[in-house]
Design an enzyme around this catalytic site. Structure first.
Site, PDB file in Angstrom:
ATOM      1  N   TYR A  64       1.043  -1.051   0.044  1.00  0.00           N
ATOM      2  CA  TYR A  64       0.015   0.029   0.147  1.00  0.00           C
ATOM      3  C   TYR A  64       1.050   1.239  -0.099  1.00  0.00           C
ATOM      4  O   TYR A  64       0.562   2.297  -0.595  1.00  0.00           O
ATOM      5  CB  TYR A  64      -0.956   0.043   1.131  1.00  0.00           C
ATOM      6  N   GLN A  97     -14.705   2.236  -7.879  1.00  0.00           N
ATOM      7  CA  GLN A  97     -14.241   1.172  -7.066  1.00  0.00           C
ATOM      8  C   GLN A  97     -12.710   1.587  -6.727  1.00  0.00           C
ATOM      9  O   GLN A  97     -12.075   0.893  -5.865  1.00  0.00           O
ATOM     10  CB  GLN A  97     -14.161  -0.120  -7.876  1.00  0.00           C
ATOM     11  N   ASN A  98     -12.330   2.518  -7.389  1.00  0.00           N
ATOM     12  CA  ASN A  98     -10.914   2.941  -7.097  1.00  0.00           C
ATOM     13  C   ASN A  98     -10.678   3.762  -5.787  1.00  0.00           C
ATOM     14  O   ASN A  98     -11.664   4.447  -5.171  1.00  0.00           O
ATOM     15  CB  ASN A  98     -10.380   4.077  -8.108  1.00  0.00           C
ATOM     16  N   ASP A 100      -7.932   5.642  -5.289  1.00  0.00           N
ATOM     17  CA  ASP A 100      -6.923   6.603  -5.641  1.00  0.00           C
ATOM     18  C   ASP A 100      -7.295   8.323  -5.748  1.00  0.00           C
ATOM     19  O   ASP A 100      -6.422   9.077  -5.805  1.00  0.00           O
ATOM     20  CB  ASP A 100      -6.310   6.326  -7.224  1.00  0.00           C
ATOM     21  N   HIS A 115     -14.866   1.273  -2.578  1.00  0.00           N
ATOM     22  CA  HIS A 115     -13.779   0.267  -1.740  1.00  0.00           C
ATOM     23  C   HIS A 115     -12.973   1.030  -0.929  1.00  0.00           C
ATOM     24  O   HIS A 115     -11.800   0.648  -0.731  1.00  0.00           O
ATOM     25  CB  HIS A 115     -12.945  -0.393  -2.806  1.00  0.00           C
ATOM     26  N   CYS A 123      -7.908   2.293  12.448  1.00  0.00           N
ATOM     27  CA  CYS A 123      -7.398   1.386  13.523  1.00  0.00           C
ATOM     28  C   CYS A 123      -8.213  -0.379  13.284  1.00  0.00           C
ATOM     29  O   CYS A 123      -9.342   0.066  13.037  1.00  0.00           O
ATOM     30  CB  CYS A 123      -7.504   1.836  14.935  1.00  0.00           C
ATOM     31  N   CYS A 126      -9.922   0.144  17.576  1.00  0.00           N
ATOM     32  CA  CYS A 126     -10.677   1.271  18.241  1.00  0.00           C
ATOM     33  C   CYS A 126     -11.390   1.995  16.935  1.00  0.00           C
ATOM     34  O   CYS A 126     -11.188   1.737  15.817  1.00  0.00           O
ATOM     35  CB  CYS A 126      -9.741   2.260  19.063  1.00  0.00           C
TER      36      CYS A 126
HETATM   37  C1  BJW Z   1      -9.255  -0.023 -19.333  1.00  0.00           C
HETATM   38  C2  BJW Z   1      -7.944   0.540 -19.691  1.00  0.00           C
HETATM   39  C3  BJW Z   1      -8.180   1.919 -20.079  1.00  0.00           C
HETATM   40  C4  BJW Z   1      -7.547  -1.329 -18.950  1.00  0.00           C
HETATM   41  N1  BJW Z   1      -9.170   2.552 -20.344  1.00  0.00           N
HETATM   42  N2  BJW Z   1     -10.278   0.695 -19.549  1.00  0.00           N
HETATM   43  C5  BJW Z   1     -14.778 -16.141  -2.334  1.00  0.00           C
HETATM   44  C6  BJW Z   1     -13.936 -15.752  -1.144  1.00  0.00           C
HETATM   45  C7  BJW Z   1     -13.989 -14.121  -0.689  1.00  0.00           C
HETATM   46  C8  BJW Z   1     -14.921 -13.166  -1.285  1.00  0.00           C
HETATM   47  C9  BJW Z   1     -15.530 -13.979  -2.383  1.00  0.00           C
HETATM   48  C10 BJW Z   1     -15.401 -15.292  -2.905  1.00  0.00           C
HETATM   49  N3  BJW Z   1     -16.446 -15.415  -3.824  1.00  0.00           N
HETATM   50  C11 BJW Z   1     -16.878 -14.160  -4.295  1.00  0.00           C
HETATM   51  C12 BJW Z   1     -16.640 -13.206  -3.215  1.00  0.00           C
HETATM   52  C13 BJW Z   1     -16.979 -12.160  -3.233  1.00  0.00           C
HETATM   53  C14 BJW Z   1     -15.948 -10.901  -3.511  1.00  0.00           C
HETATM   54  C15 BJW Z   1     -15.752 -10.739  -5.037  1.00  0.00           C
HETATM   55  O1  BJW Z   1     -16.378 -10.427  -5.793  1.00  0.00           O
HETATM   56  N4  BJW Z   1     -14.658 -11.839  -5.889  1.00  0.00           N
HETATM   57  C16 BJW Z   1     -14.448 -11.958  -7.073  1.00  0.00           C
HETATM   58  C17 BJW Z   1     -13.008 -11.663  -7.641  1.00  0.00           C
HETATM   59  C18 BJW Z   1     -14.546 -13.379  -7.441  1.00  0.00           C
HETATM   60  N5  BJW Z   1     -16.106  -9.646  -3.332  1.00  0.00           N
HETATM   61  C19 BJW Z   1     -15.825  -9.224  -2.031  1.00  0.00           C
HETATM   62  O2  BJW Z   1     -15.292  -9.721  -1.163  1.00  0.00           O
HETATM   63  C20 BJW Z   1     -16.576  -7.907  -1.402  1.00  0.00           C
HETATM   64  N6  BJW Z   1     -17.245  -7.783  -0.628  1.00  0.00           N
HETATM   65  C21 BJW Z   1     -18.396  -8.543  -0.396  1.00  0.00           C
HETATM   66  O3  BJW Z   1     -18.879  -9.020  -1.260  1.00  0.00           O
HETATM   67  O4  BJW Z   1     -18.945  -8.449   0.894  1.00  0.00           O
HETATM   68  C22 BJW Z   1     -19.965  -9.278   1.202  1.00  0.00           C
HETATM   69  C23 BJW Z   1     -19.480 -10.339   2.244  1.00  0.00           C
HETATM   70  C24 BJW Z   1     -19.185  -9.842   3.539  1.00  0.00           C
HETATM   71  C25 BJW Z   1     -18.535 -10.871   4.483  1.00  0.00           C
HETATM   72  C26 BJW Z   1     -18.534 -12.258   3.808  1.00  0.00           C
HETATM   73  C27 BJW Z   1     -19.197 -12.364   2.620  1.00  0.00           C
HETATM   74  C28 BJW Z   1     -19.757 -11.547   1.766  1.00  0.00           C
HETATM   75  C29 BJW Z   1     -15.570  -6.811  -1.593  1.00  0.00           C
HETATM   76  C30 BJW Z   1     -14.764  -6.729  -2.692  1.00  0.00           C
HETATM   77  C31 BJW Z   1     -13.126  -5.993  -2.239  1.00  0.00           C
HETATM   78  C32 BJW Z   1     -12.358  -5.815  -3.542  1.00  0.00           C
HETATM   79  N7  BJW Z   1     -11.128  -5.152  -3.154  1.00  0.00           N
HETATM   80  C33 BJW Z   1     -10.034  -4.947  -4.050  1.00  0.00           C
HETATM   81  C34 BJW Z   1      -8.813  -4.562  -3.311  1.00  0.00           C
HETATM   82  C35 BJW Z   1      -8.961  -3.501  -2.253  1.00  0.00           C
HETATM   83  C36 BJW Z   1      -8.786  -2.152  -3.059  1.00  0.00           C
HETATM   84  C37 BJW Z   1      -7.379  -1.589  -3.206  1.00  0.00           C
HETATM   85  O5  BJW Z   1      -6.403  -2.254  -2.454  1.00  0.00           O
HETATM   86  O6  BJW Z   1      -7.194  -1.014  -4.347  1.00  0.00           O
HETATM   87  O7  BJW Z   1     -10.664  -3.854  -5.000  1.00  0.00           O
HETATM   88  S1  BJW Z   1      -9.745  -5.906  -5.295  1.00  0.00           S
HETATM   89  C38 BJW Z   1      -9.567  -5.307  -6.836  1.00  0.00           C
HETATM   90  O8  BJW Z   1     -10.698  -5.512  -7.455  1.00  0.00           O
HETATM   91  C39 BJW Z   1     -10.030  -3.696  -6.275  1.00  0.00           C
HETATM   92  C40 BJW Z   1     -10.846  -3.234  -7.267  1.00  0.00           C
HETATM   93  O9  BJW Z   1     -11.572  -2.035  -6.759  1.00  0.00           O
HETATM   94  C41 BJW Z   1     -11.652  -4.473  -7.636  1.00  0.00           C
HETATM   95  C42 BJW Z   1     -12.168  -4.415  -9.109  1.00  0.00           C
HETATM   96  O10 BJW Z   1     -11.142  -4.127 -10.052  1.00  0.00           O
HETATM   97  P1  BJW Z   1     -11.639  -3.351 -11.272  1.00  0.00           P
HETATM   98  O11 BJW Z   1     -11.506  -1.895 -10.965  1.00  0.00           O
HETATM   99  O12 BJW Z   1     -12.631  -3.878 -12.039  1.00  0.00           O
HETATM  100  O13 BJW Z   1     -10.086  -3.920 -11.962  1.00  0.00           O
HETATM  101  P2  BJW Z   1      -9.739  -4.758 -12.933  1.00  0.00           P
HETATM  102  O14 BJW Z   1      -8.258  -4.805 -13.207  1.00  0.00           O
HETATM  103  O15 BJW Z   1     -10.425  -6.060 -12.592  1.00  0.00           O
HETATM  104  O16 BJW Z   1     -10.228  -4.241 -14.587  1.00  0.00           O
HETATM  105  C43 BJW Z   1      -9.636  -3.414 -15.184  1.00  0.00           C
HETATM  106  C44 BJW Z   1     -10.317  -3.135 -16.486  1.00  0.00           C
HETATM  107  O17 BJW Z   1     -10.039  -1.774 -17.107  1.00  0.00           O
HETATM  108  C45 BJW Z   1     -10.131  -4.420 -17.429  1.00  0.00           C
HETATM  109  O18 BJW Z   1     -11.470  -4.846 -18.065  1.00  0.00           O
HETATM  110  C46 BJW Z   1      -9.404  -3.617 -18.518  1.00  0.00           C
HETATM  111  O19 BJW Z   1      -9.776  -4.335 -19.595  1.00  0.00           O
HETATM  112  C47 BJW Z   1      -9.782  -2.056 -18.447  1.00  0.00           C
HETATM  113  N8  BJW Z   1      -8.908  -1.227 -18.910  1.00  0.00           N
HETATM  114  N9  BJW Z   1      -6.995  -0.312 -19.650  1.00  0.00           N
HETATM  115  C48 BJW Z   1     -10.546   1.705 -20.049  1.00  0.00           C
HETATM  116  N10 BJW Z   1      -6.909   2.791 -20.369  1.00  0.00           N
HETATM  117 ZN    ZN Z   2      -6.834   2.339  17.927  1.00  0.00          ZN
END
Ligand code: BJW
Ligand code: ZN
Length: 243
Positions: A64, A97-98, A100, A115, A123, A126
């Site tokens: 991070y 979802q970003n 940044d 996100h 924390c 706390c």
């Molecule tokens: C361009 C381009 C250009 C390139 N112009 N386009 C099994 C275990 C645990 C969890 C799960 C599980 N099965 C399912 C789940 C649920 C899980 C999930 O969805 N998983 C799937 C991957 C299978 N989801 C969760 O866990 C979420 N919470 C939840 O469901 O809570 C309910 C719950 C609670 C308790 C128990 C059970 C359920 C939370 C999801 C959190 C995601 N976190 C991250 C990292 C943290 C933030 C960070 O550090 O940045 O978030 S993962 C990562 O993926 C990040 C992103 O926000 C997120 C989405 O990704 P994004 O933005 O779509 O990026 P990419 O790379 O996938 O795609 C980029 C696209 O851009 C591509 O298509 C390119 O083609 C395109 N592109 N250049 C335009 N120039």
């Molecule tokens: Zn604390």
């Protein structure tokens, strides 16, 4: 079909953007699943879960901190700026979802961070929360209460902030046009937002150089980058809108 699309665009009162890592790719910030994406090199379960954090907090923090440095040095690109510009003409909401902050830095005023934010820390025990733009001397940083601090982002298996998610659904449910830019739409629950918009009979437009799992559900799919497509799309919307 196109007449219908054109009429709906003309009469649009509220446009919602759903954005992901791809929109910041042209600002020099890597995506997760694309070419050179983080998840091509790292196991997400070792960096983006609470278990991974407790297993190796220093490793997760180092990742991070590296990303934070890169993000703070990056600039919004023409895609972010075009979305901000559209606010002058119509109600615009950005559901991102970003973590940044580049939409806000481009001038968008109505941004919901699904996100969390890389600028915020909280924390693990706390209620302490803060914003930090400098680097930490020691990793992991420790709260005044003696427990570990963590980035205020949403990891796999964690729920999205409830108030933010509730508002996001309301906006998706009530928009006339939804523009989905730079997301693979594989991560839930953010990937359900287009379905809420569809229930409201809104137009769905996707901007992504690659097809996604929902491309066939779109009214219009622009297979190019967001810095290329969004300024053009916004300029067409501006001239079409009944403002
Ligand atoms: C361009 C381009 C250009 C390139 N112009 N386009 C099994 C275990 C645990 C969890 C799960 C599980 N099965 C399912 C789940 C649920 C899980 C999930 O969805 N998983 C799937 C991957 C299978 N989801 C969760 O866990 C979420 N919470 C939840 O469901 O809570 C309910 C719950 C609670 C308790 C128990 C059970 C359920 C939370 C999801 C959190 C995601 N976190 C991250 C990292 C943290 C933030 C960070 O550090 O940045 O978030 S993962 C990562 O993926 C990040 C992103 O926000 C997120 C989405 O990704 P994004 O933005 O779509 O990026 P990419 O790379 O996938 O795609 C980029 C696209 O851009 C591509 O298509 C390119 O083609 C395109 N592109 N250049 C335009 N120039
Ligand atoms: Zn604390």
């Amino acid at each position: 079909m196109f007449k219908d699309l054109e009429n709906k665009l003309k009469n649009a009162e509220k446009i919602v953007f759903v954005t992901g890592a791809g929109i910041s790719q042209e600002s020099g910030i890597p995506t997760f699943r694309g070419k050179d994406g983080y998840w091509r090199k790292h196991d997400p379960m070792k960096l983006a879960t609470i278990d991974a954090f407790y297993e190796d907090p220093k490793l997760v923090w180092e990742w991070y901190e590296d990303r934070r440095k890169n993000i703070l040095a990056a600039q919004p690109n023409p895609g972010h700026k075009a979305i901000a510009e559209l606010e002058k003409y119509v109600k615009v909401v950005v559901l991102t979802q970003n973590i940044d902050g580049l939409h806000q830095r481009a001038g968008s005023t109505n941004v919901l961070e699904l996100h969390g934010s890389i600028i915020r820390i909280k924390c693990t025990v706390c209620d302490f929360k803060d914003e930090v733009t400098s680097t930490f001397e020691r990793l992991p940083p420790i709260c005044k209460c003696g427990e570990m601090l963590r980035p205020d982002v949403v990891w796999f298996g964690e729920g999205l902030p409830q108030d933010v998610w509730g508002e996001a659904i309301n906006h998706a449910n009530s928009c006339d046009v939804m523009i989905i830019a730079g997301t693979s739409l594989v991560v839930s629950p953010a990937n359900s937002l287009p379905m809420y918009a569809r229930q409201n009979n809104s137009i769905l437009i996707e901007v992504n150089p690659e097809p996604t799992v929902m491309t066939s559900d779109m009214d219009l799919s622009l297979q190019t980058t967001s810095a290329n497509a969004l300024p053009q799309l916004v300029s067409i919307l501006k001239s079409d809108l009944n403002v």
